[in-house]
Design a protein around this motif. Structure first.
Motif, PDB file in Angstrom:
ATOM      1  N   GLY A 128      -6.881   3.107  -3.298  1.00  0.00           N
ATOM      2  CA  GLY A 128      -5.660   3.529  -3.620  1.00  0.00           C
ATOM      3  C   GLY A 128      -4.474   2.757  -3.726  1.00  0.00           C
ATOM      4  O   GLY A 128      -3.832   2.730  -4.656  1.00  0.00           O
ATOM      5  N   SER A 129      -4.164   1.822  -2.705  1.00  0.00           N
ATOM      6  CA  SER A 129      -3.186   0.635  -2.735  1.00  0.00           C
ATOM      7  C   SER A 129      -3.273  -0.119  -3.839  1.00  0.00           C
ATOM      8  O   SER A 129      -2.234  -0.302  -4.502  1.00  0.00           O
ATOM      9  CB  SER A 129      -3.075   0.134  -1.335  1.00  0.00           C
ATOM     10  N   ARG A 158       1.272   5.764   4.328  1.00  0.00           N
ATOM     11  CA  ARG A 158       0.995   6.260   3.087  1.00  0.00           C
ATOM     12  C   ARG A 158       2.285   6.700   2.639  1.00  0.00           C
ATOM     13  O   ARG A 158       2.839   7.595   3.002  1.00  0.00           O
ATOM     14  CB  ARG A 158      -0.207   7.758   3.230  1.00  0.00           C
ATOM     15  N   CYS A 159       2.578   6.583   1.226  1.00  0.00           N
ATOM     16  CA  CYS A 159       3.815   6.825   0.579  1.00  0.00           C
ATOM     17  C   CYS A 159       3.782   7.767  -0.495  1.00  0.00           C
ATOM     18  O   CYS A 159       3.273   7.346  -1.593  1.00  0.00           O
ATOM     19  CB  CYS A 159       4.536   5.645   0.256  1.00  0.00           C
ATOM     20  N   GLY A 218      -4.879   2.573   5.001  1.00  0.00           N
ATOM     21  CA  GLY A 218      -5.256   2.364   6.357  1.00  0.00           C
ATOM     22  C   GLY A 218      -5.214   0.880   6.898  1.00  0.00           C
ATOM     23  O   GLY A 218      -5.617  -0.025   5.872  1.00  0.00           O
ATOM     24  N   GLY A 225      -6.586  -0.652   0.478  1.00  0.00           N
ATOM     25  CA  GLY A 225      -7.717  -0.220  -0.154  1.00  0.00           C
ATOM     26  C   GLY A 225      -7.488  -0.042  -1.667  1.00  0.00           C
ATOM     27  O   GLY A 225      -6.625  -0.270  -2.276  1.00  0.00           O
TER      28      GLY A 225
HETATM   29  P1  ATP Z   1      -7.936   3.316   2.714  1.00  0.00           P
HETATM   30  O1  ATP Z   1      -9.096   2.560   2.004  1.00  0.00           O
HETATM   31  O2  ATP Z   1      -7.577   3.016   4.137  1.00  0.00           O
HETATM   32  O3  ATP Z   1      -7.880   4.656   2.264  1.00  0.00           O
HETATM   33  P2  ATP Z   1      -6.195   3.040   0.513  1.00  0.00           P
HETATM   34  O4  ATP Z   1      -5.205   1.948   0.134  1.00  0.00           O
HETATM   35  O5  ATP Z   1      -7.128   3.385  -0.394  1.00  0.00           O
HETATM   36  O6  ATP Z   1      -6.752   2.778   1.977  1.00  0.00           O
HETATM   37  P3  ATP Z   1      -4.221   5.361   0.187  1.00  0.00           P
HETATM   38  O7  ATP Z   1      -3.895   6.316   1.185  1.00  0.00           O
HETATM   39  O8  ATP Z   1      -5.462   5.776  -0.964  1.00  0.00           O
HETATM   40  O9  ATP Z   1      -5.220   4.265   1.036  1.00  0.00           O
HETATM   41  O10 ATP Z   1      -3.151   4.890  -0.756  1.00  0.00           O
HETATM   42  C1  ATP Z   1      -2.151   4.183  -0.060  1.00  0.00           C
HETATM   43  C2  ATP Z   1      -0.885   4.288  -0.941  1.00  0.00           C
HETATM   44  O11 ATP Z   1      -0.979   3.809  -2.082  1.00  0.00           O
HETATM   45  C3  ATP Z   1      -0.634   5.769  -1.123  1.00  0.00           C
HETATM   46  O12 ATP Z   1      -0.087   6.297  -0.127  1.00  0.00           O
HETATM   47  C4  ATP Z   1       0.314   5.404  -2.403  1.00  0.00           C
HETATM   48  O13 ATP Z   1       1.664   5.318  -1.819  1.00  0.00           O
HETATM   49  C5  ATP Z   1      -0.010   4.226  -2.903  1.00  0.00           C
HETATM   50  N1  ATP Z   1      -0.874   4.814  -4.020  1.00  0.00           N
HETATM   51  C6  ATP Z   1      -2.431   5.116  -4.152  1.00  0.00           C
HETATM   52  N2  ATP Z   1      -2.880   5.606  -5.181  1.00  0.00           N
HETATM   53  C7  ATP Z   1      -1.931   5.657  -6.082  1.00  0.00           C
HETATM   54  C8  ATP Z   1      -1.702   5.824  -7.590  1.00  0.00           C
HETATM   55  N3  ATP Z   1      -2.571   6.464  -8.089  1.00  0.00           N
HETATM   56  N4  ATP Z   1      -0.532   5.735  -8.021  1.00  0.00           N
HETATM   57  C9  ATP Z   1       0.401   5.167  -7.162  1.00  0.00           C
HETATM   58  N5  ATP Z   1       0.480   4.810  -6.093  1.00  0.00           N
HETATM   59  C10 ATP Z   1      -0.714   5.018  -5.370  1.00  0.00           C
END
Ligand code: ATP
Length: 774
Positions: A120-121, A88-89, A25, A118
């Motif tokens: 996840g990234s 988001r990939c 995000g 965040g």
């Molecule tokens: P927000 O806090 O806004 O949700 P975030 O970074 O946590 O941000 P996510 O949608 O969880 O957002 O992750 C962003 C991207 O990071 C995902 O679309 C994916 O490409 C990559 N990603 C997340 N988790 C993993 C994982 N466990 N392994 C590999 N890639 C990941």
């Protein structure tokens, strides 16, 4: 899907190739972080890349990975969201996607990745690094790359920057974007407040935060909400009646409006979702209030970053590049965090583990552990919120002999957050059974107690009066620069007459001086042998004993709004440079941090002064900048000059000088925002810190109460300053600070923590070293 190519990879030339991406995000400040990473990379002699659209760009390769030049990020510091895109990939979640990404990186010779996103990234980033050796092996074994070609890339550097509005990563007090988002929320609630007040309505406001209640809690603290629902601290089993009884009680005390804040992930202790509609129905049916629901939605993500996020993003971006350059194959991947006021590197994987653990603890309904998993501040804010909203907690009341009469006094110029601190102190007093007494209009007001103040300048503060002060600017109890030494005798007489047992002094350098004077005069006046604490509150942030004074953040925000506006005019109308004069007295803090936050070309501080050669070099630099800017749309440029940087080279003189020397190639004007810098409505950061420090100060005074006059006089901690020092909030003894740490002549700390940041402003603007070498 990008093609996996067999073309020979670009070999590193000895300098690193550092790529930056934003992922997950978006959050305000991400663009500022990209700017800082790009420029610090280039300034370090490395090659800079931006990966567009997050991990998708890394997997797609091609045009999505772009080499960046200095000019490419001009003006990005003030932009909301992320200018290199985010996504988001799904492909990156699977190994084949990551294999393609690895191949694309090797193709460009990229050996370090700074990822702003965040949890996840950052989890994806860490996984990528852990897998990296095996990904390279697979590229070789599948014949896509030769062993020789991958050899220079065996060590992949990953550095995390936390960009998220939720502030949900363990290990950092703030994520890039969370304070901007809080600002949006508080602005909206401040607007709602006036209509709620007019109609005596209740509003239920839903804010973002699926797993983390930071935004909800902080909005509650800074707006003086009646009740807050956040996931890591669900309300008690009988929350319906508890909430209704608190709201009812506040109404009985005379409150005309009710604000309840609900995080989107709010639930009860059995994890049943609590929706804004449920809360609305209760307030309507059980309390009989005309209640509306407002869902703030994506407004919370949008808009330009606030001053703090710009500074945080900039300093963390710089630190990320330094971390890349320091790293060895043995160093674990770091994430750049902030603890109180200190930028620190932490272990990325450990931070992710703690974050996930907090989420798992919520799932397990172990809320105490979930709260512990958040940073230390969180629990303190929760406690502060509960204290400021509790009105009838009989169990918190102290026995009569432990109850104090607390004098609250404002000294010096007004600063954003003074009222919020006072409100918190009053609420604390009332919750514990102490009597909060306002000493109106500073020490001169106190000394006039019986003469020309018809209402009397020494008055108890009622809950309802203070309740309305959460977001008010200025000083509701009046402030004055006068010092106790102007009339020690009457000051002592009044403190004794009104039986003041403890003193809470809020204000800037004069407040600090007042406590110092009272402490020194204790051997002459017994009345001063009471515990006293100074809470620094001044736009100048020049109080010794702290790195942060409340009010300085409001000032910075007012200043960056002002500078953004004139920067726009400068770039839209003509090629123009503005010389802006900032406040700050003899401290260059405001000029420097504003300079960091707007991307100023140069900052002139009183600490350094202004020299003729400096002006000559800076004019050369400006000429060079405008020459490079041909056809560039964002060419507004600003130099910040502190009001006391030089008595000879005035702001107007410098602007005239630049114009004269520009050879007609560009124009120059000066601007003096003056008292605009004291700000209108205090910023949320000033408000929340005011509440936290207000409560802490009162707890501190309480802990000193009961000692004899002699014990107080002998205890160095009985007159102290509360402040942030590096990574800690501390009370420091006045005696030590006044003797060892204070530059009394220039009214500032001897050692100013921010001095080295002037170099960062210069590095990121490209200002040559020659400007400051004289
Ligand atoms: P927000 O806090 O806004 O949700 P975030 O970074 O946590 O941000 P996510 O949608 O969880 O957002 O992750 C962003 C991207 O990071 C995902 O679309 C994916 O490409 C990559 N990603 C997340 N988790 C993993 C994982 N466990 N392994 C590999 N890639 C990941």
């Amino acid at each position: 899907m990008a093609q996996i190519t067999l073309s020979p990879p670009a070999m590193p030339t000895g300098s690193k190739r550092i790529a930056v991406m934003t992922s997950g995000g978006d959050s305000p400040g991400m663009s500022a972080a990209v700017r800082a990473v790009v420029r610090q990379t280039l300034a370090s002699g490395c090659v800079s890349y931006a990966i567009y659209e997050g991990y998708q760009g890394l997997v797609d390769g091609g045009d999505m990975i772009k080499e960046m030049q200095w000019e490419d990020v001009r003006g990005w510091i003030s932009e909301g969201g992320t200018l290199i895109g985010t996504a988001r990939c799904k492909a990156f979640m699977e190994r084949p996607g990551r294999l393609t990404a690895a191949n694309n990186m090797i193709e460009r010779g990229i050996d370090a990745l700074v990822i702003c996103g965040g949890d996840g990234s950052l989890t994806g980033a860490d996984k990528f690094r852990a897998e990296w050796p095996s990904l390279l092996d697979e590229l070789v074994s599948s014949g896509k790359r030769t062993e020789e070609a991958v050899k220079p890339y065996r060590h992949l550097n990953i550095v995390g920057l936390v960009g998220s509005i939720d502030n949900d990563l363990s290990g950092t007090d703030a994520t890039i974007g969370c304070y901007s988002s809080l600002q949006r929320i508080c602005q909206a609630i401040d607007y709602i407040d006036s209509t709620a007040f007019s109609h005596q309505r209740a509003f239920v406001v839903e804010v973002m935060g699926r797993h983390c209640g930071w935004l909800a809690l902080m909005a509650g603290v800074s707006c003086g909400a009646d009740f807050v629902f956040c996931p890591e601290n669900p309300p008690s089993e009988n929350w319906e009646s508890e909430m209704c009884s608190i709201v009812r009680k506040h109404r009985e005390l005379g409150k005309r409006k009710t604000i309840v804040i609900v995080a989107e992930g709010a639930h009860d202790r059995n994890l049943n979702h609590i929706s804004p509609t449920m809360v609305k129905d209760l307030l309507t049916n059980k309390v009989g209030l005309d209640t509306r629901v407002t869902t703030l939605g994506h407004v919370q993500r949008g808009g330009p970053p606030c001053a703090y996020d710009r500074m945080l993003a900039t300093l963390q971006g710089v630190e990320a590049v330094k971390a890349v350059l320091d790293s060895t194959p043995e160093t674990p991947s770091p994430v750049i965090c902030i603890v109180e006021n200190k930028i620190v590197r932490k272990d990325l994987m450990e931070a992710i583990r703690l974050t996930k653990e907090a989420a798992a603890n919520i799932e397990k309904k172990d809320f105490a552990a979930a709260l512990k998993g958040r940073d230390a501040e969180f629990e303190e804010f929760l406690q502060a919120f509960n204290i400021t909203t509790a009105t009838d907690k009989a169990d918190l009341l102290l026995p009569p002999e432990k109850r104090m009469r607390v004098g609250i006094i404002h000294v010096g110029a007004p600063a954003g957050g003074m009222n919020a601190a006072t409100r918190a102190a009053v609420a604390y007093c009332l919750t514990k059974g102490h009597t909060p007494i306002a000493l109106h209009n500073g020490f001169p007001g106190l000394c006039r107690h019986h003469d020309d103040e018809p209402l009397g300048s020494v008055r108890e503060i009622k809950w309802l009066d203070a309740e309305q002060w959460a977001s008010k600017g200025g000083s509701e109890i009046g402030t004055n620069r006068g010092l106790p030494s102007e009339d020690f005798k009457t000051t002592a007489y009044c403190l004794e007459k009104y039986k003041i047992d403890a003193l809470f002094v809020v204000g800037g350098f004069e407040a600090f001086t007042s406590v110092s004077e009272l402490r020194k005069a204790r051997d002459q006046y017994d009345a001063f042998k009471i515990p006293m604490v100074c809470l620094p509150a001044t736009v100048s942030n020049n109080v010794p004993g702290t790195e942060f004074s409340i009010g300085s953040d409001t000032c910075l925000n007012a200043l960056i709004d002002y500078c953004d506006a004139i920067k726009q005019s400068a770039s839209a109308s003509r090629r123009r440079v503005f010389v802006v004069e900032t406040q700050g007295g003899a401290s260059g803090y405001i000029a420097t941090i504003a300079g960091l936050s707007i991307g100023a070309l140069a900052v002139y501080t009183p600490e350094e002064g202004i020299h003729l050669n400096m002006l000559v070099e800076d004019i050369k630099f400006l000429k060079d900048q405008f020459a490079k800017d041909k056809g560039h749309t964002r060419s507004g440029k600003i130099i910040l000059r502190n009001e006391k940087a030089s008595s000879v080279y005035t702001t107007e003189f410098i602007a005239d000088c630049i114009k004269e020397e520009s050879g007609g190639k560009f124009d120059s004007r000066f601007a003096v925002p003056g008292h605009v810098q004291q700000g209108g409505i205090p910023s949320p950061m000033d408000r929340v810190r005011a509440v936290r420090f207000g409560v802490k100060s009162l707890q501190y005074l309480e802990s000193m109460y009961g000692k004899s006059k002699d014990e107080i006089a002998k205890d160095p901690m009985s007159a102290s300053v509360i402040g942030i020092r590096g990574a800690r909030v501390k009370f420091s003894p006045m005696e030590k600070i006044e003797q060892n740490e204070t530059d009394w002549k220039d009214r500032r700390p001897k050692d100013e923590f921010w001095m080295s940041l002037v170099n960062v402003v210069d590095t990121l603007s490209g200002r040559p070293k020659a400007s400051r070498s004289t």
